[in-house]
Design an enzyme around this catalytic site. Structure first.
Site, PDB file in Angstrom:
ATOM      1  N   ARG A  45      -2.766   0.284  -5.218  1.00 27.37           N
ATOM      2  CA  ARG A  45      -1.872   0.430  -4.056  1.00 27.37           C
ATOM      3  C   ARG A  45      -2.453   1.403  -3.020  1.00 27.37           C
ATOM      4  NH1 ARG A  45       2.839  -1.980  -4.022  1.00 27.37           N
ATOM      5  NH2 ARG A  45       3.727  -0.417  -2.603  1.00 27.37           N
TER       6      ARG A  45
ATOM      7  N   ILE B 188       0.831  -1.211   0.000  1.00 28.43           N
ATOM      8  CA  ILE B 188       0.000   0.000   0.000  1.00 28.43           C
ATOM      9  C   ILE B 188       0.865   1.262   0.000  1.00 28.43           C
ATOM     10  CG2 ILE B 188      -1.795   1.282   1.258  1.00 28.43           C
ATOM     11  CD1 ILE B 188      -2.751  -1.451   0.172  1.00 28.43           C
ATOM     12  N   ASP B 189       0.512   2.226  -0.856  1.00 31.46           N
ATOM     13  CA  ASP B 189       1.156   3.546  -0.836  1.00 31.46           C
ATOM     14  C   ASP B 189       0.317   4.581  -0.100  1.00 31.46           C
ATOM     15  OD1 ASP B 189       3.222   2.600  -2.408  1.00 31.46           O
ATOM     16  OD2 ASP B 189       2.233   3.199  -4.297  1.00 31.46           O
ATOM     17  N   THR B 190      -1.030   4.464  -0.259  1.00 25.63           N
ATOM     18  CA  THR B 190      -1.923   5.475   0.309  1.00 25.63           C
ATOM     19  C   THR B 190      -2.996   4.808   1.157  1.00 25.63           C
ATOM     20  OG1 THR B 190      -1.599   6.873  -1.639  1.00 25.63           O
ATOM     21  CG2 THR B 190      -3.495   7.385  -0.249  1.00 25.63           C
TER      22      THR B 190
END
Lengths: 293, 293
Positions: A239, A18-20
């Protein structure tokens, strides 16, 4: 459903993917005015890891500024551009998606948060606190007339809802088919003090029932809010993870938007019977506070 | 459909077949504060012929006493026991059909007319004008709690509807499945000044939407109002005629109740397209004022 609680290997793999993170607030980050245990540290750790954090709430009574004040009071690190309440979502949508004409105004059923967000986007508006004083008698009904200058009605939670506001909003929408009909959210109830009370969706029913029109809903789980968020933040949906405590708003919102989803059990959803629910989160954890030790 | 206008033979046969006339008021007897032409003489003539007259209205804002005042002001002969508004229908139903316990009270969303009719039947009540002052802020929500002393919620038109009343009514009904849920009528709009405004049914939607319960509706076209009228006046349905200007309330009410029906064209129903309507009155006349010359 992947149960993350206590399994650090699974948590690491999940966080790496995960980015956000999109966080619902009440029942996830705090309960009313108390932060959920260890959540402040978890958010801080995610920031340290370079994750982007957004707070996404259906509560339309607060502007981003008012939310920020609450974050500050609870000593939770947050920034205006990370906060995405349904009042702001509505203002953003009216300005950027509708490209609302500058000679038109929005009639508001709602509170200060909505007025403030419309101001911040430079959108003319009327109603809301200006109409808190109700009609004094039935004969004053005739003072309510069509106003072609009203290009949209925006309905949010309004503790001071009254007949005048409902009759004005009804009249603008009934007499002008081109007038946009928008609502910040459609939650029928909201939880408080161990019980529930009528929510925006309940009050909204008084307006939509006599009209042969339904509003466009800006809040979770509707697609419009997702489109607005993706438009503003240019998210990579694969993501991005929606973290929430409600299956029929938060988790459904994430799933329909093509995001990953994490259900927390610190809010309205009980841990028993999760497998039998028609909406299933991809991940579940007992508390966001337990993501990191 | 038998068109009576101008055909005195048909009119005579029709009038001879009826002992009791039930009249809707607005659009039939008067328009706002002006009697329909020649209607005063027609009513007088019917009285001379020994016909029984009843006035049956969904308007819940007035008690029988308040209706009588209006009849007097317009110089239309009428008596308290001929007047059957939905506020009185509700009070009569609560007392006689429900046999409401004397230690319970009715929570009212509505106006003075309802309060007065409940008083006239000796029924304890709360809410209505006592709750015209709204909650001052969101924190006051927690002051609204279940009250096992409330045995029924009665919802009628309330110009001073506010969040406090909705939240109280919701709480009593949500927390107590034995609490009766009643409404004076369910009209979504009401006509005034050439347009329409949100009616009782619109405001009621704000209460019924968040509940998994529907109210029992006392007003036209529902069967309960007919049962109450038949119970009180011991009508012979075959020799009773409902006279009204609305197909979906007045005429449907009469038909479902096994009465004869007479549609007048002085109200909301236009004369064109009558044959295409799904609800058809047995008789039609352009105006009640033209029943006799």
């Amino acid at each position: 459903m992947i149960h993350l609680t206590g399994n650090q290997d699974l948590i690491t793999a999940f966080v790496d993917s995960i980015d956000t993170f999109l966080f619902d607030c009440d029942g996830v980050i705090w309960h009313a005015d108390v932060p959920v245990d260890n959540v402040i540290k978890v958010l801080s750790q995610l920031r340290t890891m370079g994750k982007r954090i957004l707070f996404v709430s259906n509560n339309s009574t607060k502007s981003r500024r008012q939310y920020l004040k609450k974050f500050n009071q609870l000593n939770i690190e947050a920034y205006t551009n990370e906060i995405f309440g349904s009042a702001y979502a509505a203002a953003y949508y009216i300005k950027n998606t509708l490209q609302f004409p500058s000679d038109k105004k929005v009639y508001v059923c709602g509170m200060e948060g909505i007025q403030e967000e419309l101001d911040s986007e430079g959108i003319k508006h009327c109603g809301a606190s200006d109409d808190d004083e109700n009609l004094h008698n039935l004969n004053e009904m005739s003072t309510i007339k069509d106003d072609p200058g009203v290009g949209a009605v925006l309905f949010g939670f309004d503790l001071n809802i009254n007949y005048k506001k409902l009759a004005k909003a009804f009249t603008y929408l009934y007499s002008n088919k081109d007038c946009h009909f928008l609502a910040t959210n459609s939650d029928l109830t909201f939880p408080a003090g161990g019980t529930v009370y009528p929510g925006t969706g309940a009050l909204l029913a008084a307006l939509s029932a006599p009209l042969e029109r339904k509003p466009l809903i800006l809040g979770k789980p509707e697609a419009t809010m997702m489109e607005v968020i993706v438009d503003k933040y240019h998210l990579n949906r694969e993501r991005t993870c929606m973290v929430g405590d409600r299956l029929d708003t938060d988790i459904l919102f994430g799933q329909q938007g093509g995001l990953k989803t994490l259900l927390v059990l610190t809010g309205v959803t009980p841990s028993v019977g999760l497998e039998k629910q028609s909406i299933k989160a991809e991940y579940v954890i007992d508390s966001l506070g337990n993501l990191f030790k």
